[in-house]
Structures are given as C-alpha cells and as structure tokens.
Design a protein around this motif. Structure first.
Motif, PDB file in Angstrom:
ATOM      1  N   ARG A 227       1.273   4.020  -3.024  1.00 28.51           N
ATOM      2  CA  ARG A 227       0.928   5.424  -2.841  1.00 28.51           C
ATOM      3  C   ARG A 227       2.124   6.313  -3.179  1.00 28.51           C
ATOM      4  O   ARG A 227       1.988   7.328  -3.872  1.00 28.51           O
ATOM      5  CB  ARG A 227       0.534   5.674  -1.394  1.00 28.51           C
ATOM      6  CG  ARG A 227      -0.955   5.702  -1.097  1.00 28.51           C
ATOM      7  CD  ARG A 227      -1.680   6.779  -1.856  1.00 28.51           C
ATOM      8  NE  ARG A 227      -3.041   6.880  -1.365  1.00 28.51           N
ATOM      9  CZ  ARG A 227      -4.137   6.833  -2.098  1.00 28.51           C
ATOM     10  NH1 ARG A 227      -4.049   6.697  -3.415  1.00 28.51           N
ATOM     11  NH2 ARG A 227      -5.328   6.957  -1.544  1.00 28.51           N
TER      12      ARG A 227
ATOM     13  N   HIS B 228      -2.647   0.617  13.345  1.00 24.75           N
ATOM     14  CA  HIS B 228      -3.486  -0.085  12.369  1.00 24.75           C
ATOM     15  C   HIS B 228      -3.032  -1.521  12.187  1.00 24.75           C
ATOM     16  O   HIS B 228      -3.838  -2.441  12.064  1.00 24.75           O
ATOM     17  CB  HIS B 228      -3.461   0.652  11.023  1.00 24.75           C
ATOM     18  CG  HIS B 228      -4.111   2.002  11.096  1.00 24.75           C
ATOM     19  ND1 HIS B 228      -5.344   2.208  11.673  1.00 24.75           N
ATOM     20  CD2 HIS B 228      -3.692   3.230  10.676  1.00 24.75           C
ATOM     21  CE1 HIS B 228      -5.665   3.486  11.611  1.00 24.75           C
ATOM     22  NE2 HIS B 228      -4.653   4.157  11.009  1.00 24.75           N
TER      23      HIS B 228
ATOM     24  N   ARG C 112       1.747  10.059   5.981  1.00 24.67           N
ATOM     25  CA  ARG C 112       0.810  10.962   6.658  1.00 24.67           C
ATOM     26  C   ARG C 112      -0.627  10.495   6.404  1.00 24.67           C
ATOM     27  O   ARG C 112      -1.448  10.407   7.308  1.00 24.67           O
ATOM     28  CB  ARG C 112       0.994  12.388   6.135  1.00 24.67           C
ATOM     29  CG  ARG C 112       0.276  13.426   6.987  1.00 24.67           C
ATOM     30  CD  ARG C 112       0.203  14.762   6.299  1.00 24.67           C
ATOM     31  NE  ARG C 112      -0.593  14.727   5.073  1.00 24.67           N
ATOM     32  CZ  ARG C 112      -1.928  14.649   5.052  1.00 24.67           C
ATOM     33  NH1 ARG C 112      -2.602  14.585   6.184  1.00 24.67           N
ATOM     34  NH2 ARG C 112      -2.564  14.625   3.903  1.00 24.67           N
ATOM     35  N   ARG C 113      -0.892  10.196   5.130  1.00 23.76           N
ATOM     36  CA  ARG C 113      -2.253   9.765   4.810  1.00 23.76           C
ATOM     37  C   ARG C 113      -2.608   8.446   5.502  1.00 23.76           C
ATOM     38  O   ARG C 113      -3.759   8.194   5.822  1.00 23.76           O
ATOM     39  CB  ARG C 113      -2.362   9.527   3.296  1.00 23.76           C
ATOM     40  CG  ARG C 113      -2.456  10.790   2.499  1.00 23.76           C
ATOM     41  CD  ARG C 113      -2.995  10.401   1.163  1.00 23.76           C
ATOM     42  NE  ARG C 113      -2.823  11.467   0.204  1.00 23.76           N
ATOM     43  CZ  ARG C 113      -3.288  11.358  -1.043  1.00 23.76           C
ATOM     44  NH1 ARG C 113      -3.893  10.251  -1.426  1.00 23.76           N
ATOM     45  NH2 ARG C 113      -3.103  12.343  -1.890  1.00 23.76           N
ATOM     46  N   PHE C 114      -1.573   7.609   5.673  1.00 24.15           N
ATOM     47  CA  PHE C 114      -1.837   6.282   6.234  1.00 24.15           C
ATOM     48  C   PHE C 114      -2.212   6.360   7.712  1.00 24.15           C
ATOM     49  O   PHE C 114      -3.007   5.584   8.218  1.00 24.15           O
ATOM     50  CB  PHE C 114      -0.603   5.383   6.073  1.00 24.15           C
ATOM     51  CG  PHE C 114      -0.931   3.931   6.221  1.00 24.15           C
ATOM     52  CD1 PHE C 114      -1.392   3.207   5.118  1.00 24.15           C
ATOM     53  CD2 PHE C 114      -0.806   3.284   7.443  1.00 24.15           C
ATOM     54  CE1 PHE C 114      -1.712   1.868   5.249  1.00 24.15           C
ATOM     55  CE2 PHE C 114      -1.131   1.940   7.572  1.00 24.15           C
ATOM     56  CZ  PHE C 114      -1.587   1.224   6.469  1.00 24.15           C
ATOM     57  N   GLY C 115      -1.631   7.344   8.412  1.00 21.45           N
ATOM     58  CA  GLY C 115      -1.889   7.445   9.855  1.00 21.45           C
ATOM     59  C   GLY C 115      -0.898   6.591  10.644  1.00 21.45           C
ATOM     60  O   GLY C 115       0.189   6.272  10.148  1.00 21.45           O
ATOM     61  N   ASP C 116      -1.302   6.178  11.817  1.00 24.05           N
ATOM     62  CA  ASP C 116      -0.406   5.443  12.731  1.00 24.05           C
ATOM     63  C   ASP C 116      -0.254   3.997  12.248  1.00 24.05           C
ATOM     64  O   ASP C 116      -1.129   3.162  12.464  1.00 24.05           O
ATOM     65  CB  ASP C 116      -1.008   5.479  14.141  1.00 24.05           C
ATOM     66  CG  ASP C 116      -0.068   4.850  15.153  1.00 24.05           C
ATOM     67  OD1 ASP C 116       0.874   4.148  14.729  1.00 24.05           O
ATOM     68  OD2 ASP C 116      -0.289   5.062  16.360  1.00 24.05           O
TER      69      ASP C 116
ATOM     70  N   GLU D 121       4.292  11.998   2.536  1.00 26.54           N
ATOM     71  CA  GLU D 121       2.863  12.198   2.325  1.00 26.54           C
ATOM     72  C   GLU D 121       2.107  10.870   2.449  1.00 26.54           C
ATOM     73  O   GLU D 121       1.044  10.806   3.055  1.00 26.54           O
ATOM     74  CB  GLU D 121       2.630  12.832   0.934  1.00 26.54           C
ATOM     75  CG  GLU D 121       1.163  13.010   0.537  1.00 26.54           C
ATOM     76  CD  GLU D 121       0.377  13.921   1.491  1.00 26.54           C
ATOM     77  OE1 GLU D 121       0.999  14.656   2.289  1.00 26.54           O
ATOM     78  OE2 GLU D 121      -0.874  13.873   1.462  1.00 26.54           O
TER      79      GLU D 121
ATOM     80  N   GLU E  22       4.038   1.664  -0.700  1.00 29.06           N
ATOM     81  CA  GLU E  22       4.869   1.816  -1.890  1.00 29.06           C
ATOM     82  C   GLU E  22       4.040   2.283  -3.078  1.00 29.06           C
ATOM     83  O   GLU E  22       4.454   3.151  -3.856  1.00 29.06           O
ATOM     84  CB  GLU E  22       5.569   0.491  -2.231  1.00 29.06           C
ATOM     85  CG  GLU E  22       6.753   0.231  -1.321  1.00 29.06           C
ATOM     86  CD  GLU E  22       7.337  -1.180  -1.495  1.00 29.06           C
ATOM     87  OE1 GLU E  22       8.184  -1.560  -0.691  1.00 29.06           O
ATOM     88  OE2 GLU E  22       6.888  -1.867  -2.443  1.00 29.06           O
TER      89      GLU E  22
ATOM     90  N   HIS F  96       0.829  -1.206   0.000  1.00 26.64           N
ATOM     91  CA  HIS F  96       0.000   0.000   0.000  1.00 26.64           C
ATOM     92  C   HIS F  96       0.865   1.258   0.000  1.00 26.64           C
ATOM     93  O   HIS F  96       0.715   2.147  -0.839  1.00 26.64           O
ATOM     94  CB  HIS F  96      -0.915  -0.005   1.224  1.00 26.64           C
ATOM     95  CG  HIS F  96      -1.801   1.201   1.335  1.00 26.64           C
ATOM     96  ND1 HIS F  96      -3.142   1.157   1.030  1.00 26.64           N
ATOM     97  CD2 HIS F  96      -1.539   2.496   1.680  1.00 26.64           C
ATOM     98  CE1 HIS F  96      -3.666   2.376   1.193  1.00 26.64           C
ATOM     99  NE2 HIS F  96      -2.703   3.206   1.596  1.00 26.64           N
TER     100      HIS F  96
END
Lengths: 114, 904
Positions: B38, B66, B58-62, B55, B36, B34
């Motif tokens: 992105r 998860h 950042r979009r993925f979050g913690d 980025e 990579e 995922h």
C-alpha cells in the motif's frame, strides 16, 4: 484518498465479497482489496485490516487454502485459493443475498394497494 | 521498513511444518507485505514516504487487533490439523495392523489367549487385593477408625484383652487424640415367635454402647439409634434392627418401629432400623441392643469389651497409643478396685491402638493376598515373555519385507509404529478377554474363599480392576512392541544381500529369546517352590492331631430361656440330661455332651483361678469352659483319671477336669495334680478329678490351650456367674451323614422345651477345615499359578528349541550326511534345551532362596528354604524341559539331508 468511499460494509458481507473475488483467481490479500476497489469504483469503505481475520477464518473453515508464492515483482506473498467447499459457500451466500435484496426491493417499491 | 528481516530466513522457516511460533512469523510477514504494498502504491500516487506510511496504517485500522483476530483462527486451524493428522496416522496404522494380524490367525489367537489368561488371573487377584486390602473400610472417616485393646504380655503372650467399660468414659474424657469411642460385645440371643408362625430362633446380637453408632458414622433408615439413657437399664428395653434381619424376619415391615418383639423371653421395643450397609467391620449383626453401661457405673476388671474409636483428624494410631500410655498408667490410682497396681505389674497391662482396617483385614491375609498377587504377576510376566518370543519370530520372518521397505525409503519409526500398533491391538483384545475371565474367575474364587475372609461382600470387578487390566495390557503392548526393535539395530539393506539369513542377527535374536526362556524357567521355579511349600504346610497341618476326634461329630447351639432357667441349676441340668439321654437313643449316635466352648470356634480368653497345693509361682490364667458329662466322650478327648458323670453332678461331687497343659503349668510335687482343689475367686473349691488330653483349641498351628472344664452344676455355695442356658450340643455318630440327625434333634429339644432354639448345626470336620481355610485357599491359588507358569514355560521352551532346530536344518543335514547318528542329533537338540533350563533353574534357585522368606508366616512345619522342596521343583522343571524338547528333537532327527540341502 478514500473520499469517494461512501458505503459502509454490512457485517458478514465482506466474506462473500472476498469469496466472489477469489472465484476469479488465486490472489494475495492486497490484490483482493484492489480488485474490490476497482470493481466497486472505490465506493466501498473497508477497513483494510479486517480483511485478514476474514481470510484466516475462511481458511480455518476450509473454504480457502493458502500457499506462499511470489508476486510478479518477485516478492513473497501469501496467495489464497477457493476450495470446492468455498465455491459451495459462495453460491449459498449469493443466493441468500439476492433473495434478501429482492425482498427489500419489494418493500421499497411497493405502493399502497388502496 | 525497519522491521524487515532477511527473506531467506522466512524461506527456511516456511519449509518447516507448522507450529505456533511459525504461524506468528508468517502472519506478520503477510501483514507487512500488505502495508508495504500500500505504501509503495501511495508513494507512486505522489505522497511523500512518511505520508504514504501514515495513510497505509490509517486505512488498515488497528493492526494489533486484526492480527490477534487472525491468529485466533490460525491457532484453531493448527490444532485441528494436528489432530486430524494424528487420527489419520493412527487409523492407518490400525487398519494395516488388523490386516496383518488377520493374515496370521494362529499367531493372533495364541497371543490374545496367552495374554488374556495371564491378565485375567492377575486382574481377578488384583480385584480381591484392592477390595480387601487396599480400599478403605466402608465407613465415613474410615482412615481415622482404630481398635483399642489391652495386651497382657506377662500373662497370656499374644492374647489381647478388650477394654473395660469405665475405660471408655475415662479415655473419652481425658484423651486429646480420641474424638469418640464406643464399646460392644457380640452375643447371640433367642428371638421368640411373637405369636406368629415363625419359630423361636437364635440371632446374632451386639450389646453396644450407644456411642458406637456415631463412631462408625451410622444413621438410621427408620426410627432412631440407641441413646445414652437406653444403656442405663440392666436388661435391654429397646432394640435397633439390622436391615437384613428386618427384611428376613419381619418382611421389612415399616410399622415395626414402635412395636415390641420377644428377645430372650422379654418384650423389647423396636426403636429403629439400620440401612443395609451399616455393619460392624468383621461380621453381620441382626440386633443391636444397648449395653448396660453409664459413666457413673462402678468400675470392674472386666476387660472383655471390643472398642472402636475415631481419632481426631491428623492423629495416627501410633501417636494415639503414645498418648494413651500415661493415661493407662494412671488407672490403678483412679480405679484401684478394677486395676490394682499389682495386677498391672503382674500382667504388663497396657493399651494398644491399631488401625481398624489392619485389624479387620489381618496381617496374614494381607500378606497372603500380596503373595498371590505377586504370583499371578509372575505368571503374567512369563506369558508376556512367551509373546515377546513369538513377536521376535515374526520380526525375523518379516526381516526381508522390512529391509525392502527400508531400501524403498520407509523410515524405522514407521516400522516401529507398525509393530507397536499390532501389539497394542493384541493387548486390547487380550484386556477384553481378561475382563471376562476375571469376572468368571472372581465368581470361582469367591466360591473357594474361606467364608471367614474379611470384607468378602465388597469384592466385585471394580473400576480399579478394569483400569488395572487395561493399564497392564498397554504396558505389555509397549514391551512387546519395543523389545524386537531394541534388539535389532541393523534393520538395513544388508539383509537382502545374504539371502535373508543374517547369521549374526539370528544369533543375537537367539540370545534374546534364550534369555526370555531362562527368566521364565527361573520364575516358574519360584512359583513351584512357593506352591510346594504351601502344600507341605497343608499336609503338616492335616497331620497334626488336634487332641479331639472330629470325624462324625455334629455340633449345634442350644439355647433355653434365661428367665426360667437362669436361676435354677437343677432344672437346667435336668433339661440337658434329658436331651442327652433322648438323643443317645437315636440310631448311629455314640456319644452326647454339652460344652460352653467348641475347639477352633470359640475364643479362649483366660480367667483367674485359685489352685490348691501348687508350688508354681505363676498362678496361670486358664481358659474355662463349662461342660456336661459325656462331652469328652462325644468330642473324643481322652481323660486320665475320673471324668464327669450325671449322677456325680447331681450329688454335687464337685469333680472338675483340667487340661494337661494347665496341669503342667502347675507343679504338684509327687502327684499328677488329681485330688487338688481349684476355684474361681470367692467360690468354694472344686476337686480336680481328671486330666484331659491337650486340645489345640486356638488353632492347629498354635500351642495347646490350658483349659479348666468346670461341671455344669456347682457344689453347694458356689456362685457360677451364670447358669449356662446357652451351650454347644456335641453328638458323636457312627459316621455317614451326621447332619441327617438335625431334624430329629430339633424335635427332641422342642418337645422338652418349646421356647428353646437350636442354631448353627455344623460338622466338626468342617470346623477343622475352616480353621485352615486361609492356608488352603492360598495353597490352591499358588498351585494354580504354578501350574500355569510351568505350562507357559514349557510352551516357551518348546518354541525356542523348535526354532533353533528349524534354523539349523542345514547344519543338521550336513552332519547327518557326514554320518552323524540319529541319536547324536537328538542329543544335540536336547542338550540345547537342557542348557537353557539349567541356567534358568540356577537363577530361580537364587531368587527362591531370597524370596521364600516372605512366605514364612503362612508356613507350618517346613522351612522356607527346604532343600528337598527346592530340589524337587528343579527336577520337575528339568523333566518338563525334556518333554518340551522331545518333539523338536524327533523332528531334527528326521531331517532328510538331501531335501534340506537342496532347500539351501
């Protein structure tokens, strides 16, 4: 990049969106996200990592099954597929959702009868 | 990406079945894909690599949060999947096994019954062993309870004296290992009618120090227990009732506490009632009376009190005994009146501490139950061997099927699973059958068990018994399922080539099965020998002459109120004489007498006496019994010289009879001892007028007891401790049902003294039988076990020989076609079975020689390695093996050569 994303997702709604997305075709996680982005014109603000607990939870529930396969670029990825139970779950959630929005609509559009 | 690993690794990994580690790797791979993806996408939209990576993250979050959330779900998926798989596999195997077993009901039924019977017997005996020997006594802190006794080895050998009352206070005060201690004495008392409709009756009573209740951890159900002050009066003023007696005699009257009842003619206040299970370890008690005992009491050499102590936590009986030794050694110094130094020196007096449970259960019973358990285990093993043999036959019969399956790709594990699931199903069914049989068996056993077996009421099919049955069943199932697999390494396709009759294979199988039968025969021999030894001991014991003639003799307790008779010798004697005279008139009565003690029933603790004219250095310590004239005739004890007579007693002739064993302890130069004086300490002399023949009063397997039979009436000036107001009536009859006399005797006694009570009517024949009950019981059960073992072995032998015959049909046919006689063929078959049996017998003899010594303490008059018995057992088995081979031999000789060879 996500500047246009202005709607925060309601809790529990993500599952329904994922089920709906997968109802079109088996996809890997990133493809599911891309589909949601394009279908909603980037208006939803989703923390992408939250997708995976959701996928794995639904896999455990038996709504999804997963297989490892290859993308068009030849890269190995985990593809999720909707099961019959998943389809039933989707139908139930969609019904629930429409009833909910209809009800909220009723209230929002109602005017004092006096 | 730096964390990237070669993809080939994952390819390899992902073909393997799921595991916790692999799931982690897979999830990491998924997330990496995922991020990579992105990153590449963002780079394509014009960001630098570093910006794109930042980025994407950042979009993925913690990532970690998860990841952990997803993993939690994966773990659950994995566990459930595995469980489902196992359940599925298990159900599949079970369904298959049920189908297969249903197709051969004969095999299935035989197996379940054989195993069920063996397991049922083992479960029943195990339940007894568990209830009597293994489980702790039903008291709080039962493991800390001990019995204290005083051995006097130089005086009486193995006889144990009790404690004297002052010792209780002394030990409690000075011993650091004893937490609390109580003493008691059993007795019987007459409970009066209380003006109600119930007649006076005898009841089992205990005179106890109040401390005994706290030692045993007893709490009252109603009212209170005995208090130290209750023990300060010479005559008990209060009583605590046992629960059963309270319900039986007083209808469970809740208002009884605070009222008085008539005990021995005196009014005694009921202060409490005990709960149902509050009992002394070895017998039931109706009334608990305070013993006359208090700390400042004068010390007496009266070591007749049973003592139970509770040790401090962590102290063993051995440690306590070691601690008490120096304390006991100080007794002569502290209580020179009660235990003078010369007394301790002459008797070897000391204090012994033994775990209460060991005392209650007893060494002989413990041993007997363990031996019986061993015997039923052997039977179970023999049964399992038979089953194993049956399973081998089945595996053989299915060899073709198995080979085909193997050829088609089924793995050996699967074949093993199938066999195992069949054996488990059979074992479970057998365990269920075993429960039913054990339940029935226990009921039967309890009706056979000697009533003097300890802890009888505690025996019932318990959780431990059920666990034993199922545990045993599963172990046997494993054995049954695995032996055929272990014995057949070549489960392969070759079988298909040689027409399904691999010669080497069947020979190996034959060897395994023969070995099973050899062990069966060996174990059977051991059991038969054990049973034979018990039967022989029983016969020897039966042949022992007890010194009295029990046939047609009836006895019962007769008690008269102590207050009215206790001080009046003449009146007491007159009462007994009248009773005797009137009973003598009843039809069929040939003799009547009274005695303080009954052989084989009453204990024979000894009393010091003085003897005139004896040159023996050891004064001896005979048992004493007060008897009436007529006792010797009634009991059938021969007397040399002059016996006792009512007229002589009335004239105070002082005649006394001693037993021959007592006379022999003393040396009266030149005489038999008749005419010499004999007396209790301080009393005037009685005159030995007759010598009674010896009586085995302590047990048929024990030496005769030295007894002095004192007359009921003293000579003037004599102080018998007590006038005998409680005696055993002994009535000799012509035979027939002597018990029929009981009502008439009751009437006679009641007419002469309405307040008298009679109780415990019994036949002396039953008394003798009861004294042998433990041996009889062991003999009976060993006999049953041995019979089962022989039967199972014969079946096993029959199975093997028949199988051999069926395997060798072809060979036999050829022989017969070549002119062999029917007799030769039969002989060949019989030789085979005899060979196996002889090997088994040889092995069994070795085991028997080694193990029969365990039985020694139960034997009487026969050596554990009695050659006659061993030979007899061997012959019996040989005969059984001939019987087992008869049918197969006949069948073999009837083989039609033509048919058999065509079938090839």
């Amino acid at each position: 990049v996500a500047a246009s994303a202005d709607i925060e997702l309601l809790r529990g709604t993500l599952d329904m969106l994922v089920l709906k997305t997968l109802s079109w075709a088996p996809m890997h996680g990133l493809a599911v996200l891309r589909w949601i982005e394009s279908a909603t014109q980037d208006r939803l603000q989703i923390e992408e990592g939250a997708l995976y607990p959701s996928l794995h939870r639904m896999e455990q529930k038996g709504w999804l099954t997963a297989d490892w396969g290859y993308t068009d670029q030849g890269r190995k990825a985990k593809f999720y597929r909707l099961t019959a139970a998943g389809r039933r779950q989707l139908a139930a959630e969609v019904t629930k959702w429409s009833r909910y929005t209809e009800t909220v609509d009723l209230l929002l559009t109602a005017e004092p009868s006096t | 990406m730096t964390r990237h690993e070669p993809e080939s690794l994952f390819r390899r990994v992902f073909r393997l079945p799921a595991s916790r580690a692999r799931i982690r790797v897979a999830l990491d791979e998924e997330l990496r894909f995922h991020l990579e993806g992105r990153t590449e996408e963002l780079e394509a939209s014009g960001l630098t690599h570093a910006e794109a990576v930042a980025e994407a993250y950042r979009r993925f979050g913690d990532v970690d949060a998860h990841r952990r959330a997803a993993l939690a779900f994966d773990d659950r998926t994995l566990t459930r999947g595995r469980r489902m798989e196992l359940v599925d596999a298990f159900l599949r195997e079970c369904r298959l096994a049920v189908r297969t077993l249903a197709r051969s009901p004969g095999f299935t039924g035989t197996s379940i019954i054989t195993l069920g019977v063996g397991l049922g017997a083992a479960t029943a005996i195990f339940t007894m062993l568990d209830a009597v020997v293994l489980r702790p006594l039903p008291y709080a802190n039962a493991d800390r309870l001990v019995q204290l006794t005083s051995p006097v080895p130089k005086l009486e050998g193995d006889t144990l004296w009790g404690l004297a009352r002052h010792e209780m206070y002394y030990f409690k005060q000075h011993s650091t290992s004893i937490e609390d201690i109580g003493v008691y004495q059993r007795t019987e008392v007459t409970v009066g009618s209380n003006g109600g409709d119930r007649p006076a009756e005898r009841a089992r009573a205990v005179m106890t120090s109040p401390s005994l209740f706290s030692v045993l951890g007893v709490v009252p159900e109603l009212g209170r227990l005995l208090l130290p002050d209750d023990s300060r009066s010479r005559r008990p003023a209060v009583v605590v009732l046992g629960h059963d007696y309270w319900t039986q005699r007083f209808g469970g009257d809740g208002q009884l506490v605070g009222k008085t009842i008539d005990v021995e003619g005196a009014s005694v206040l009921v202060v409490g009632v005990l709960p149902p299970n509050a009992q002394l370890p070895d017998s039931k008690t109706d009334l608990w009376l305070p013993a006359y005992t208090y700390p400042e009491q004068q010390a007496f050499n009266n070591h007749t009190w049973s003592a139970i102590a509770r040790l401090r936590p962590g102290i063993t009986a051995v440690q306590a005994q070691r601690e008490l030794a120096p304390l006991t050694a100080r007794l002569p110094e502290l209580y020179s009146h009660a235990e003078p130094p010369q007394f301790v020196a002459a008797t070897g007096f000391h204090t012994q501490v033994r775990s209460l449970r060991d005392v209650v259960v007893g060494e002989v019973m413990t041993r007997a139950l363990w031996i019986l358990f061993g015997a039923v285990l052997l039977v179970l093993i023999i049964a399992a061997a038979n089953l194993s043999s049956l399973f081998l036959i089945r595996v053989d019969a299915r060899r073709r099927e198995t080979a085909v399956r193997t050829a088609l790709g089924a793995d050996r594990v699967h074949a093993a699973m199938q066999l195992l699931s069949e054996s488990v199903l059979i074992a479970l069914a057998a365990a269920l059958l075993a429960m039913i049989l054990a339940q029935l068996g226990l009921r039967l056993l309890l009706s056979l068990t000697p009533s003097n077996l300890p802890r009888l009421t505690e025996i019932h099919l318990s959780a431990a018994g059920i666990a034993f049955a199922f545990g045993g069943a599963l172990l046997i199932a494993l054995f049954l399922g695995l032996v055929p697999i272990a014995g057949s390494p070549e489960l392969d396709v070759n079988v298909l080539r040689d027409g399904g009759r691999g010669v080497t294979l069947s020979r190996r199988r034959q060897l395994v099965r023969s070995a099973l039968v050899v062990s069966q025969v060996a174990l059977s021999l051991v059991l038969i020998t054990a049973a034979g030894l018990m039967v022989r001991s029983f016969q020897n014991l039966r042949a022992v002459r007890p010194g009295f003639d029990p046939s047609g003799v009836l006895t019962m307790h007769v008690a008269i109120p102590a207050e009215r008779y206790g001080k009046d010798y003449a009146r007491t004697s007159a009462f007994y004489e009248q009773v005797a005279t009137q009973i003598r008139q009843l039809p069929g009565v040939r003799g009547v007498g009274f005695s303080e003690k009954i052989p084989l029933e009453d204990s024979n603790l000894c009393t010091g006496v003085s003897v005139q004219g004896s040159t023996a250095r050891n004064l001896g310590c005979p048992s004493t019994s007060i008897v009436s004239p007529g006792y010797f005739e009634a009991m059938g004890i021969a007397v040399d010289g002059q016996s006792l007579s009512w007229s002589g007693m009335d004239q105070h002739d002082g005649n006394t009879v001693v037993s021959r064993a007592f006379a022999q302890q003393h040396e009266w130069p030149g005489t038999s001892g008749i005419g010499n004086g004999i007396k209790f300490e301080g009393a005037p002399f009685f005159r030995i007028s007759g010598i009674a023949h010896d009586v085995l009063a302590d047990g048929l397997d024990k030496p005769p007891v030295a007894i002095v039979y004192f007359p009921m009436l003293p000579i003037p000036g004599a102080q018998l401790e007590q006038v005998p107001t409680y005696m055993n009536l002994v009535v000799r009859t012509n035979g027939g049902d002597a018990m029929r006399l009981v009502p008439s005797i009751g009437r006679i006694v009641a007419e002469l003294e309405p307040a008298a009570a009679i109780a415990n009517a019994k036949l002396m024949n039953d008394v003798v039988a009861r004294s042998m009950a433990r041996r009889t019981f062991t003999m009976l059960l060993l006999g049953i076990a041995a019979a089962m073992a022989v039967l199972l072995s014969v079946v096993g032998l029959y199975g093997v020989v028949s199988y051999v015959v069926s395997q060798r049909r072809g060979e036999i046919a050829i022989r017969m076609a070549l002119g062999a006689h029917v007799a030769q063929v039969r002989r060949m078959v019989v030789r085979q079975s005899t060979g196996i049996t002889l090997v088994g017998i040889a092995a069994g003899l070795l085991v028997a020689l080694g193990s029969m010594r365990l039985l020694q303490s139960l034997l009487f008059g026969v050596r554990a390695t009695d050659p006659e018995l061993l030979a007899g057992s061997a012959l019996l088995l040989l005969a059984a093996s001939l019987a087992a081979s008869y049918l197969p031999a006949r069948r073999a000789s009837m083989v039609d050569p033509g048919d058999a060879l065509r079938a090839e």
